[in-house]
Scaffold this motif. Sequence first.
Motif, PDB file in Angstrom:
ATOM      1  N   ILE A 200      35.784  39.240  35.765  1.00 55.05           N
ATOM      2  CA  ILE A 200      35.622  40.113  34.597  1.00 55.05           C
ATOM      3  C   ILE A 200      36.450  41.384  34.768  1.00 55.05           C
ATOM      4  O   ILE A 200      37.160  41.813  33.851  1.00 55.05           O
ATOM      5  CB  ILE A 200      34.132  40.469  34.389  1.00 55.05           C
ATOM      6  CG1 ILE A 200      33.318  39.218  34.038  1.00 55.05           C
ATOM      7  CG2 ILE A 200      33.977  41.547  33.312  1.00 55.05           C
ATOM      8  CD1 ILE A 200      33.622  38.606  32.694  1.00 55.05           C
ATOM      9  N   ALA A 201      36.362  42.005  35.941  1.00 57.78           N
ATOM     10  CA  ALA A 201      37.068  43.267  36.185  1.00 57.78           C
ATOM     11  C   ALA A 201      38.574  43.107  36.019  1.00 57.78           C
ATOM     12  O   ALA A 201      39.256  43.989  35.493  1.00 57.78           O
ATOM     13  CB  ALA A 201      36.740  43.768  37.586  1.00 57.78           C
ATOM     14  N   GLU A 202      39.096  41.984  36.463  1.00 54.32           N
ATOM     15  CA  GLU A 202      40.527  41.723  36.372  1.00 54.32           C
ATOM     16  C   GLU A 202      40.992  41.666  34.932  1.00 54.32           C
ATOM     17  O   GLU A 202      42.097  42.103  34.600  1.00 54.32           O
ATOM     18  CB  GLU A 202      40.823  40.398  37.083  1.00 54.32           C
ATOM     19  CG  GLU A 202      42.256  40.211  37.518  1.00 54.32           C
ATOM     20  CD  GLU A 202      42.368  39.039  38.473  1.00 54.32           C
ATOM     21  OE1 GLU A 202      42.926  39.230  39.567  1.00 54.32           O
ATOM     22  OE2 GLU A 202      41.891  37.932  38.132  1.00 54.32           O
ATOM     23  N   ARG A 203      40.152  41.158  34.048  1.00 48.66           N
ATOM     24  CA  ARG A 203      40.514  41.010  32.641  1.00 48.66           C
ATOM     25  C   ARG A 203      40.129  42.220  31.789  1.00 48.66           C
ATOM     26  O   ARG A 203      40.707  42.427  30.727  1.00 48.66           O
ATOM     27  CB  ARG A 203      39.861  39.728  32.086  1.00 48.66           C
ATOM     28  CG  ARG A 203      40.547  38.482  32.612  1.00 48.66           C
ATOM     29  CD  ARG A 203      39.651  37.256  32.595  1.00 48.66           C
ATOM     30  NE  ARG A 203      40.386  36.087  33.098  1.00 48.66           N
ATOM     31  CZ  ARG A 203      40.593  35.867  34.401  1.00 48.66           C
ATOM     32  NH1 ARG A 203      40.130  36.702  35.301  1.00 48.66           N
ATOM     33  NH2 ARG A 203      41.278  34.785  34.777  1.00 48.66           N
ATOM     34  N   TYR A 204      39.174  43.006  32.251  1.00 49.77           N
ATOM     35  CA  TYR A 204      38.725  44.175  31.500  1.00 49.77           C
ATOM     36  C   TYR A 204      38.671  45.395  32.416  1.00 49.77           C
ATOM     37  O   TYR A 204      37.609  45.976  32.634  1.00 49.77           O
ATOM     38  CB  TYR A 204      37.357  43.907  30.869  1.00 49.77           C
ATOM     39  CG  TYR A 204      37.362  42.762  29.892  1.00 49.77           C
ATOM     40  CD1 TYR A 204      37.826  42.942  28.584  1.00 49.77           C
ATOM     41  CD2 TYR A 204      36.948  41.491  30.290  1.00 49.77           C
ATOM     42  CE1 TYR A 204      37.867  41.885  27.696  1.00 49.77           C
ATOM     43  CE2 TYR A 204      36.976  40.434  29.395  1.00 49.77           C
ATOM     44  CZ  TYR A 204      37.443  40.635  28.111  1.00 49.77           C
ATOM     45  OH  TYR A 204      37.483  39.576  27.223  1.00 49.77           O
ATOM     46  N   PRO A 205      39.825  45.803  32.957  1.00 49.34           N
ATOM     47  CA  PRO A 205      39.824  46.951  33.877  1.00 49.34           C
ATOM     48  C   PRO A 205      39.308  48.233  33.240  1.00 49.34           C
ATOM     49  O   PRO A 205      38.694  49.063  33.917  1.00 49.34           O
ATOM     50  CB  PRO A 205      41.294  47.074  34.296  1.00 49.34           C
ATOM     51  CG  PRO A 205      42.065  46.365  33.212  1.00 49.34           C
ATOM     52  CD  PRO A 205      41.185  45.261  32.751  1.00 49.34           C
ATOM     53  N   GLN A 206      39.554  48.391  31.940  1.00 49.07           N
ATOM     54  CA  GLN A 206      39.074  49.596  31.268  1.00 49.07           C
ATOM     55  C   GLN A 206      37.556  49.647  31.232  1.00 49.07           C
ATOM     56  O   GLN A 206      36.960  50.734  31.220  1.00 49.07           O
ATOM     57  CB  GLN A 206      39.640  49.680  29.838  1.00 49.07           C
ATOM     58  CG  GLN A 206      39.094  48.662  28.846  1.00 49.07           C
ATOM     59  CD  GLN A 206      39.699  47.270  28.973  1.00 49.07           C
ATOM     60  OE1 GLN A 206      40.534  47.019  29.856  1.00 49.07           O
ATOM     61  NE2 GLN A 206      39.281  46.355  28.103  1.00 49.07           N
ATOM     62  N   LEU A 207      36.901  48.502  31.231  1.00 43.91           N
ATOM     63  CA  LEU A 207      35.446  48.466  31.242  1.00 43.91           C
ATOM     64  C   LEU A 207      34.909  48.940  32.595  1.00 43.91           C
ATOM     65  O   LEU A 207      33.928  49.690  32.656  1.00 43.91           O
ATOM     66  CB  LEU A 207      34.950  47.042  30.959  1.00 43.91           C
ATOM     67  CG  LEU A 207      33.452  46.867  30.745  1.00 43.91           C
ATOM     68  CD1 LEU A 207      32.990  47.667  29.537  1.00 43.91           C
ATOM     69  CD2 LEU A 207      33.091  45.402  30.582  1.00 43.91           C
ATOM     70  N   VAL A 208      35.567  48.516  33.662  1.00 40.19           N
ATOM     71  CA  VAL A 208      35.187  48.974  34.999  1.00 40.19           C
ATOM     72  C   VAL A 208      35.309  50.489  35.088  1.00 40.19           C
ATOM     73  O   VAL A 208      34.409  51.181  35.595  1.00 40.19           O
ATOM     74  CB  VAL A 208      36.073  48.299  36.062  1.00 40.19           C
ATOM     75  CG1 VAL A 208      35.873  48.938  37.428  1.00 40.19           C
ATOM     76  CG2 VAL A 208      35.782  46.807  36.125  1.00 40.19           C
ATOM     77  N   ARG A 209      36.409  51.012  34.583  1.00 38.19           N
ATOM     78  CA  ARG A 209      36.624  52.465  34.655  1.00 38.19           C
ATOM     79  C   ARG A 209      35.615  53.213  33.789  1.00 38.19           C
ATOM     80  O   ARG A 209      35.195  54.323  34.129  1.00 38.19           O
ATOM     81  CB  ARG A 209      38.058  52.783  34.244  1.00 38.19           C
ATOM     82  CG  ARG A 209      39.103  52.157  35.175  1.00 38.19           C
ATOM     83  CD  ARG A 209      40.516  52.596  34.846  1.00 38.19           C
ATOM     84  NE  ARG A 209      41.482  51.921  35.717  1.00 38.19           N
ATOM     85  CZ  ARG A 209      42.302  50.961  35.316  1.00 38.19           C
ATOM     86  NH1 ARG A 209      42.294  50.548  34.048  1.00 38.19           N
ATOM     87  NH2 ARG A 209      43.142  50.398  36.165  1.00 38.19           N
TER      88      ARG A 209
END
Length: 288
Positions: free
Chosen positions: A65-74
Amino acid sequence: MADQAITNALTIDVEDYFQVSALAPYIARSEWEARECRVERNVERILAMLNEQGTKATFFTLGWIAERYPQLVRRIVADGHELASHGYGHERASDLSPAEFAADIGSAKRLLEDLSGQEVKGYRAPSFSIGEQNLWAFDCLERAGYRYSSSIYPIRHDHYGMPDAPRFAHRVRAGLIELPVTTARFFERNWPASGGGYFRLLPYALSRWLLRRVNAIDRQPAIFYFHPWEIDARQPRVAGIDAKTRFRHYINLHHMEGRLQRLLTDFQWGRVDQVFLPTDTVAPGACR
């Protein structure tokens, strides 16, 4: 009104509906990329809910998930929540060799730290898949630099569980503690009291009573968990699944968000690292 005496740990396992272990027989990994991914909008709803209540939480996030939605992680980190690891590809620890497990947890930790700029201290195995047969996983976690795991569920269940494990925080390796998700003890048995499908199935009043019992009788902080897909009653229905899986996955999805709102009001919540790591007072390890 929230009980101010004990701060409990609120956790979210960040995965999408098509990555659930119970649906693995029906959805091949090769299909994941073609599925409608709804995790981003659901996590945004959760972040808004937490912000409204002034609550901080720990997000156990898949590397996939993080790889595809890095902005969500941030965004998770920017909002003051703890970012933790759920592994990379939602593979059960019990299905992997030690080398495969080490590669999975190592790659996920590095990815999450690179994206967030912060240390990733915690790990939760998909489907609570650390048990008596693979306690070597704790060695891998310690070597990878994790400081805590929340991967054991001390109950009997057809998909997971280690009913004889300690119910509360305990040291499993010199540099690693295990934080089992919460159970209530009565009638000489451990009963689930930490969220997931049980929270959707049971009446809210019963779930609240179980959590209050742990706080009042055991004088211990609870660890509660849920998934972003559990607040998404409009998620695509997976065709051809068996009746038990259908019931477990879809029961009361439309009630989940309202129940969470009540939960945030009825208890005091915080991040796992802030609830458990500062004092680091845990019982000697019984799972070596």
